[in-house]
Write an enzyme that holds these catalytic residues in place. Structure first.
Site, PDB file in Angstrom:
ATOM      1  N   SER A 143       8.404   3.130  -8.185  1.00  0.00           N
ATOM      2  CA  SER A 143       8.895   4.342  -8.856  1.00  0.00           C
ATOM      3  C   SER A 143       9.698   5.168  -7.861  1.00  0.00           C
ATOM      4  O   SER A 143       9.416   5.144  -6.647  1.00  0.00           O
ATOM      5  CB  SER A 143       7.710   5.177  -9.354  1.00  0.00           C
ATOM      6  OG  SER A 143       8.145   6.444  -9.789  1.00  0.00           O
ATOM      7  N   TYR A 157      -0.051   9.647  -8.096  1.00  0.00           N
ATOM      8  CA  TYR A 157       0.794   8.553  -8.608  1.00  0.00           C
ATOM      9  C   TYR A 157       1.853   8.185  -7.563  1.00  0.00           C
ATOM     10  O   TYR A 157       2.068   7.005  -7.261  1.00  0.00           O
ATOM     11  CB  TYR A 157       1.451   9.008  -9.907  1.00  0.00           C
ATOM     12  CG  TYR A 157       2.503   8.085 -10.479  1.00  0.00           C
ATOM     13  CD1 TYR A 157       2.142   7.000 -11.271  1.00  0.00           C
ATOM     14  CD2 TYR A 157       3.860   8.306 -10.247  1.00  0.00           C
ATOM     15  CE1 TYR A 157       3.112   6.153 -11.810  1.00  0.00           C
ATOM     16  CE2 TYR A 157       4.841   7.480 -10.786  1.00  0.00           C
ATOM     17  CZ  TYR A 157       4.453   6.399 -11.570  1.00  0.00           C
ATOM     18  OH  TYR A 157       5.414   5.574 -12.095  1.00  0.00           O
TER      19      TYR A 157
HETATM   20  P1  NAD Z   1       4.231   2.007 -20.520  1.00  0.00           P
HETATM   21  O1  NAD Z   1       3.116   2.972 -20.581  1.00  0.00           O
HETATM   22  O2  NAD Z   1       5.037   1.734 -21.730  1.00  0.00           O
HETATM   23  O3  NAD Z   1       3.739   0.601 -19.952  1.00  0.00           O
HETATM   24  C1  NAD Z   1       2.705   0.474 -19.021  1.00  0.00           C
HETATM   25  C2  NAD Z   1       1.976  -0.806 -19.311  1.00  0.00           C
HETATM   26  O4  NAD Z   1       0.893  -0.971 -18.361  1.00  0.00           O
HETATM   27  C3  NAD Z   1       1.319  -0.777 -20.697  1.00  0.00           C
HETATM   28  O5  NAD Z   1       1.579  -2.007 -21.340  1.00  0.00           O
HETATM   29  C4  NAD Z   1      -0.160  -0.633 -20.395  1.00  0.00           C
HETATM   30  O6  NAD Z   1      -0.996  -1.217 -21.366  1.00  0.00           O
HETATM   31  C5  NAD Z   1      -0.264  -1.370 -19.072  1.00  0.00           C
HETATM   32  N1  NAD Z   1      -1.468  -1.030 -18.328  1.00  0.00           N
HETATM   33  C6  NAD Z   1      -1.944   0.197 -18.022  1.00  0.00           C
HETATM   34  N2  NAD Z   1      -3.092   0.083 -17.335  1.00  0.00           N
HETATM   35  C7  NAD Z   1      -3.343  -1.236 -17.195  1.00  0.00           C
HETATM   36  C8  NAD Z   1      -4.381  -1.988 -16.589  1.00  0.00           C
HETATM   37  N3  NAD Z   1      -5.412  -1.406 -15.965  1.00  0.00           N
HETATM   38  N4  NAD Z   1      -4.305  -3.331 -16.635  1.00  0.00           N
HETATM   39  C9  NAD Z   1      -3.270  -3.935 -17.260  1.00  0.00           C
HETATM   40  N5  NAD Z   1      -2.266  -3.293 -17.858  1.00  0.00           N
HETATM   41  C10 NAD Z   1      -2.317  -1.950 -17.830  1.00  0.00           C
HETATM   42  O7  NAD Z   1       5.178   2.554 -19.359  1.00  0.00           O
HETATM   43  P2  NAD Z   1       6.415   1.917 -18.567  1.00  0.00           P
HETATM   44  O8  NAD Z   1       7.302   3.038 -18.288  1.00  0.00           O
HETATM   45  O9  NAD Z   1       6.945   0.714 -19.242  1.00  0.00           O
HETATM   46  O10 NAD Z   1       5.691   1.525 -17.189  1.00  0.00           O
HETATM   47  C11 NAD Z   1       5.866   0.282 -16.545  1.00  0.00           C
HETATM   48  C12 NAD Z   1       5.876   0.509 -15.049  1.00  0.00           C
HETATM   49  O11 NAD Z   1       7.029   1.288 -14.707  1.00  0.00           O
HETATM   50  C13 NAD Z   1       4.672   1.280 -14.514  1.00  0.00           C
HETATM   51  O12 NAD Z   1       4.215   0.677 -13.324  1.00  0.00           O
HETATM   52  C14 NAD Z   1       5.235   2.661 -14.218  1.00  0.00           C
HETATM   53  O13 NAD Z   1       4.537   3.324 -13.191  1.00  0.00           O
HETATM   54  C15 NAD Z   1       6.656   2.297 -13.813  1.00  0.00           C
HETATM   55  N6  NAD Z   1       7.588   3.429 -13.898  1.00  0.00           N
HETATM   56  C16 NAD Z   1       7.950   3.953 -15.097  1.00  0.00           C
HETATM   57  C17 NAD Z   1       8.832   5.034 -15.136  1.00  0.00           C
HETATM   58  C18 NAD Z   1       9.276   5.674 -16.420  1.00  0.00           C
HETATM   59  O14 NAD Z   1       9.941   6.725 -16.371  1.00  0.00           O
HETATM   60  N7  NAD Z   1       8.972   5.106 -17.582  1.00  0.00           N
HETATM   61  C19 NAD Z   1       9.339   5.554 -13.945  1.00  0.00           C
HETATM   62  C20 NAD Z   1       8.948   4.987 -12.740  1.00  0.00           C
HETATM   63  C21 NAD Z   1       8.076   3.913 -12.732  1.00  0.00           C
END
Ligand code: NAD
Length: 248
Positions: A143, A157
């Site tokens: 991130s 985080y």
């Molecule tokens: P999202 O919430 O749609 O997806 C997150 C996924 O992780 C979900 O499918 C959830 O079920 C799964 N998950 C959560 N806890 C878990 C566990 N203990 N075991 C297995 N699976 C688990 O959000 P996203 O934005 O698609 O996030 C994906 C990645 O991107 C994450 O690592 C997040 O930190 C990172 N990220 C997202 C953003 C953003 O703005 N969306 C920014 C920076 C980083």
């Protein structure tokens, strides 16, 4: 060549978008979910319609046995393992550190870094050439918070993603000689459910316009970078970080 890719948290958001791009290339995917089986089944059906075989499995990445089973499913189902996307991640609602409790920090670290570590370890056990593997590519979904720090919002985080970045560097050096490339993407503000689950459903709409590109990103735009890092097109890239943040 058809590849087999394990994607944690692949039922929605960035993980789902990555699974669909894999499927469009005819690659096999093994996607994990924790709570929402219906969403995982939908992604599985969409992947198969797009041209790739897809297996779904319930797996909490912080549970060692779940992760071992996830990789066994990949090997049993497809016979090979070419790539892993360490995507599962959570965030909590914005708070200054003086109001945070330890349980929150532990929950975030359990998923975001302990989970990513277990997944990377199992990936390495299957990919490392000296153990009979054929090499491969690991992509960690970090991130921009790792660089920006998340002050007054989520320093916990940000700390978990900073740890992921350090692990990416270490693993790239350790596993490079074994034929395994390890890279990371750093998404900025991306339109997914994570903001609502962190108590800020309007976060992407609020902060997107402040990015140099003037908007929040889409999950597919992050997935394109992940796919490139999984693909042989990036065969000389390891230990690298790709900011997918609209310049933020
Ligand atoms: P999202 O919430 O749609 O997806 C997150 C996924 O992780 C979900 O499918 C959830 O079920 C799964 N998950 C959560 N806890 C878990 C566990 N203990 N075991 C297995 N699976 C688990 O959000 P996203 O934005 O698609 O996030 C994906 C990645 O991107 C994450 O690592 C997040 O930190 C990172 N990220 C997202 C953003 C953003 O703005 N969306 C920014 C920076 C980083």
């Amino acid at each position: 060549m058809t590849k087999t890719i394990v994607i944690t948290g692949g039922s929605r958001g960035i993980g789902r978008a990555t699974a669909l791009l894999c499927a469009k290339r005819g690659w096999n995917t093994v996607i994990s979910y924790v709570g929402n089986k219906e969403a995982a089944e939908q992604t599985q059906a969409d992947c198969e319609n797009a041209g790739g075989k897809c297996v779904i499995e319930r797996c909490d990445v912080a549970c060692e046995q779940d992760v071992i089973s996830l990789f066994a499913s990949a090997i049993n189902g497809f016979g090979t393992l070419d790539g892993v996307v360490n995507n599962a991640g959570i965030v909590a609602s914005p708070q200054p550190i003086i109001d945070m409790d330890i349980a929150r920090m532990q929950r975030i670290f359990d998923t975001n870094i302990l989970g990513a570590y277990i997944v990377a370890r199992e990936a390495a056990r299957h990919m490392v050439r000296s153990r009979g593997g054929a090499g491969g590519a690991i992509v960690n979904v970090s991130s921009m918070a790792a660089k920006l720090g998340g002050p007054n919002e989520y320093v916990d985080y940000a700390g978990s993603k900073g740890a992921m970045d350090a692990m990416t560097i270490g693993l790239s050096k350790e596993l490079g000689p074994e034929g395994v490339r390890v890279n990371a993407v750093r998404p900025g503000i991306i339109e997914t459910d994570i903001h609502a689950s962190g108590g800020r459903p309007n976060r992407a709409a609020d902060l997107g316009p402040g990015c140099p590109l003037g908007r929040a990103g889409k999950a597919e735009e992050v997935a394109e970078s992940i796919i490139w890092l999984l693909d042989d097109a990036s065969s000389y890239v390891t230990g690298a970080f790709m900011d997918v943040s609209g310049g933020r």
